[in-house]
Design a protein around this motif. Structure first.
Motif, mmCIF file in Angstrom:
data_model
loop_
_atom_site.group_PDB
_atom_site.id
_atom_site.type_symbol
_atom_site.label_atom_id
_atom_site.label_comp_id
_atom_site.label_asym_id
_atom_site.label_seq_id
_atom_site.Cartn_x
_atom_site.Cartn_y
_atom_site.Cartn_z
ATOM 1 N N ILE A 69 45.921 48.180 9.653
ATOM 2 C CA ILE A 69 45.483 46.795 9.847
ATOM 3 C C ILE A 69 44.652 46.666 11.119
ATOM 4 N N VAL A 70 43.541 45.951 11.017
ATOM 5 C CA VAL A 70 42.734 45.566 12.169
ATOM 6 C C VAL A 70 42.740 44.044 12.243
ATOM 7 N N TYR A 71 43.107 43.496 13.405
ATOM 8 C CA TYR A 71 43.149 42.043 13.580
ATOM 9 C C TYR A 71 42.054 41.635 14.549
ATOM 10 N N VAL A 72 41.294 40.597 14.188
ATOM 11 C CA VAL A 72 40.207 40.095 15.021
ATOM 12 C C VAL A 72 40.479 38.635 15.366
ATOM 13 N N GLY A 73 40.536 38.328 16.646
ATOM 14 C CA GLY A 73 40.774 36.965 17.121
ATOM 15 C C GLY A 73 39.916 36.674 18.332
ATOM 16 N N ASP A 74 40.117 35.493 18.927
ATOM 17 C CA ASP A 74 39.204 35.090 20.000
ATOM 18 C C ASP A 74 39.866 34.746 21.319
ATOM 19 N N GLY A 75 41.189 34.622 21.368
ATOM 20 C CA GLY A 75 41.729 34.190 22.650
ATOM 21 C C GLY A 75 43.228 34.099 22.700
ATOM 22 N N LEU A 97 51.631 42.192 18.392
ATOM 23 C CA LEU A 97 52.221 42.872 17.242
ATOM 24 C C LEU A 97 51.401 44.101 16.856
ATOM 25 N N MET A 98 50.089 43.967 16.879
ATOM 26 C CA MET A 98 49.224 45.110 16.564
ATOM 27 C C MET A 98 49.449 46.245 17.551
ATOM 28 N N ASN A 99 49.508 45.916 18.834
ATOM 29 C CA ASN A 99 49.719 46.940 19.863
ATOM 30 C C ASN A 99 51.035 47.673 19.680
ATOM 31 N N LYS A 100 52.085 46.923 19.377
ATOM 32 C CA LYS A 100 53.416 47.517 19.274
ATOM 33 C C LYS A 100 53.640 48.260 17.965
ATOM 34 N N SER A 101 52.851 47.952 16.951
ATOM 35 C CA SER A 101 53.115 48.481 15.617
ATOM 36 C C SER A 101 52.094 49.511 15.145
ATOM 37 N N GLY A 102 51.194 49.893 16.044
ATOM 38 C CA GLY A 102 50.242 50.933 15.681
ATOM 39 C C GLY A 102 48.963 50.436 15.053
ATOM 40 N N GLY A 103 48.778 49.118 14.979
ATOM 41 C CA GLY A 103 47.538 48.573 14.444
ATOM 42 C C GLY A 103 46.462 48.504 15.514
ATOM 43 N N GLN A 104 45.328 47.916 15.160
ATOM 44 C CA GLN A 104 44.221 47.783 16.101
ATOM 45 C C GLN A 104 43.785 46.329 16.177
ATOM 46 N N ALA A 105 43.209 45.955 17.324
ATOM 47 C CA ALA A 105 42.819 44.561 17.525
ATOM 48 C C ALA A 105 41.524 44.487 18.320
ATOM 49 N N ILE A 106 40.759 43.439 18.040
ATOM 50 C CA ILE A 106 39.514 43.178 18.750
ATOM 51 C C ILE A 106 39.488 41.701 19.128
ATOM 52 N N ALA A 107 39.140 41.408 20.372
ATOM 53 C CA ALA A 107 38.938 40.025 20.797
ATOM 54 C C ALA A 107 37.437 39.764 20.857
ATOM 55 N N VAL A 108 36.996 38.679 20.228
ATOM 56 C CA VAL A 108 35.569 38.371 20.187
ATOM 57 C C VAL A 108 35.278 37.105 20.987
ATOM 58 N N TYR A 109 34.045 37.032 21.508
ATOM 59 C CA TYR A 109 33.627 35.857 22.270
ATOM 60 C C TYR A 109 32.266 35.391 21.783
ATOM 61 N N ASN A 110 31.985 34.132 22.051
ATOM 62 C CA ASN A 110 30.720 33.534 21.643
ATOM 63 C C ASN A 110 29.642 33.882 22.665
ATOM 64 N N PRO A 111 28.659 34.710 22.302
ATOM 65 C CA PRO A 111 27.643 35.107 23.281
ATOM 66 C C PRO A 111 26.724 33.955 23.692
ATOM 67 N N ASP A 112 26.736 32.860 22.934
ATOM 68 C CA ASP A 112 25.894 31.708 23.251
ATOM 69 C C ASP A 112 26.604 30.663 24.103
ATOM 70 N N ASP A 113 27.832 30.955 24.511
ATOM 71 C CA ASP A 113 28.575 30.032 25.367
ATOM 72 C C ASP A 113 28.082 30.177 26.799
ATOM 73 N N ALA A 114 27.222 29.275 27.221
ATOM 74 C CA ALA A 114 26.600 29.366 28.541
ATOM 75 C C ALA A 114 27.610 29.239 29.678
ATOM 76 N N SER A 115 28.751 28.623 29.409
ATOM 77 C CA SER A 115 29.764 28.447 30.458
ATOM 78 C C SER A 115 30.477 29.756 30.792
ATOM 79 N N GLY A 116 30.424 30.717 29.874
ATOM 80 C CA GLY A 116 31.117 31.987 30.087
ATOM 81 C C GLY A 116 32.603 31.926 29.807
ATOM 82 N N ARG A 117 33.095 30.750 29.432
ATOM 83 C CA ARG A 117 34.543 30.599 29.214
ATOM 84 C C ARG A 117 35.023 31.476 28.064
ATOM 85 N N SER A 118 34.237 31.530 26.997
ATOM 86 C CA SER A 118 34.630 32.335 25.840
ATOM 87 C C SER A 118 34.773 33.809 26.225
ATOM 88 N N PHE A 119 33.807 34.314 27.017
ATOM 89 C CA PHE A 119 33.889 35.702 27.455
ATOM 90 C C PHE A 119 35.078 35.927 28.373
#
Length: 293
Positions: free
Chosen positions: A196-202, A211-233
């Motif tokens: 399982i690969v889980y993709v979320g934002d925050g 859960l992914m970390n503890k159970s052997g899965g993989q995860a990616i956190a994504v951010y909005n590159p157009d967020d000028a405030s940088g908060r998403s990143f």
């Protein structure tokens, strides 16, 4: 006999993960003339001053605002056709399996399934362009009264209860009438967590990341590159660099060749190759050579 365990699951949050806009802002508020600032102010008041759960406060506010319009789940599903996505999202569901899985993988029965787990409204997602491309969508739901109008929260999915649905995917128990707490040996679970690969934002995805970390899965956190405030990143940076929740962060650009695409493709390929090796080893170990002269 062990389950084949030859399925790879790519699981996505929705708001700020597959779409740069919250689904309510995208299609619900414009349709019914709702002021987003006033709506979220009312929600925050319930949460901060009356200690409501965030998801229940949000569902109550939707009902309060829509009660005069006699809205049905069917109408919400119609509105879902207007949902918008980050670049490349709609194409990814078709192209990623084609590019990442070769002939040998297909012969071994290796396949990819897509899922969405959201604290947003399932009815909206059911009407989106993504619905035909995913195996299952899990989200908050409204029950209907005798006239067919939405009347009360039927199901609320919080950031903590999202993990229940990862277990449903893991065990193949996608229907709500199946008790996800039933015991199932690891070798009988159709999609082990390592597939399982889980993709979320925050922060709302932290329980799933954990859960992914503890159970052997993989995860990616994504951010909005157009967020000028940088908060998403910064949310993703904190999750990776300080909280150690995820190993990978990437801009939410799902087009082929992007950083996120390359991460997803490599994770899928590695998992598919591991499944193929295991199937080959199982076949070889169970093969008994014929006697020779």
């Amino acid at each position: 006999m062990a389950a084949p365990q030859n399925t790879i699951a790519l699981v996505f949050d929705y708001d700020q993960t597959l779409s740069p806009r919250y689904m309510q802002d995208d299609v619900l508020f414009p349709e019914f003339g709702i002021d987003p600032a006033q709506f979220w102010k009312k929600c925050n008041t319930l949460v901060k001053e009356q200690q409501w759960d965030g998801e229940l406060a949000y569902l109550k506010c939707i009902l309060d605002y829509l009660q005069m319009d006699h809205v049905t789940n069917a109408r919400l599903t119609q509105l879902g056709a207007g949902l918008s996505f980050f670049p490349g999202v709609a194409e990814m569901f078709d192209t990623l399996p084609t590019i990442c899985l070769g002939h040998d993988h297909e012969l071994a029965g290796v396949k990819i399934e897509f899922y969405i787990i959201s604290s947003g409204l399932k009815a909206l997602l059911d009407g989106s362009k993504l619905a035909p491309k995913v195996k299952a969508i899990f989200g908050c739901e409204f029950g209907e009264d005798e006239q067919g109008h939405i009347s009360f929260p039927k199901r609320a999915i919080s950031h903590t209860t999202k993990t229940q649905f990862l277990f449903r995917i893991n065990k193949g128990m996608l229907e709500h009438n199946q008790d996800v707490n039933d015991h199932m040996p690891p070798d009988q679970r159709p999609i082990p967590f390592e597939n399982i690969v889980y993709v979320g934002d925050g922060p709302t995805d932290v329980p799933c990341f954990t859960l992914m970390n503890k159970s052997g899965g993989q995860a990616i956190a994504v951010y909005n590159p157009d967020d000028a405030s940088g908060r998403s990143f910064r949310k993703c940076f904190q999750l990776s660099n300080h909280a150690n929740r995820v190993k990978h962060i990437a801009p939410a650009d799902y087009r082929q060749g992007s950083h996120l695409w390359l991460l997803l493709a490599e994770m899928v390929r590695e998992t598919a190759d591991r499944i193929l090796r295991r199937r080959t080893e199982e076949r070889e170990s169970s093969t008994v050579a014929a006697p020779t002269f």
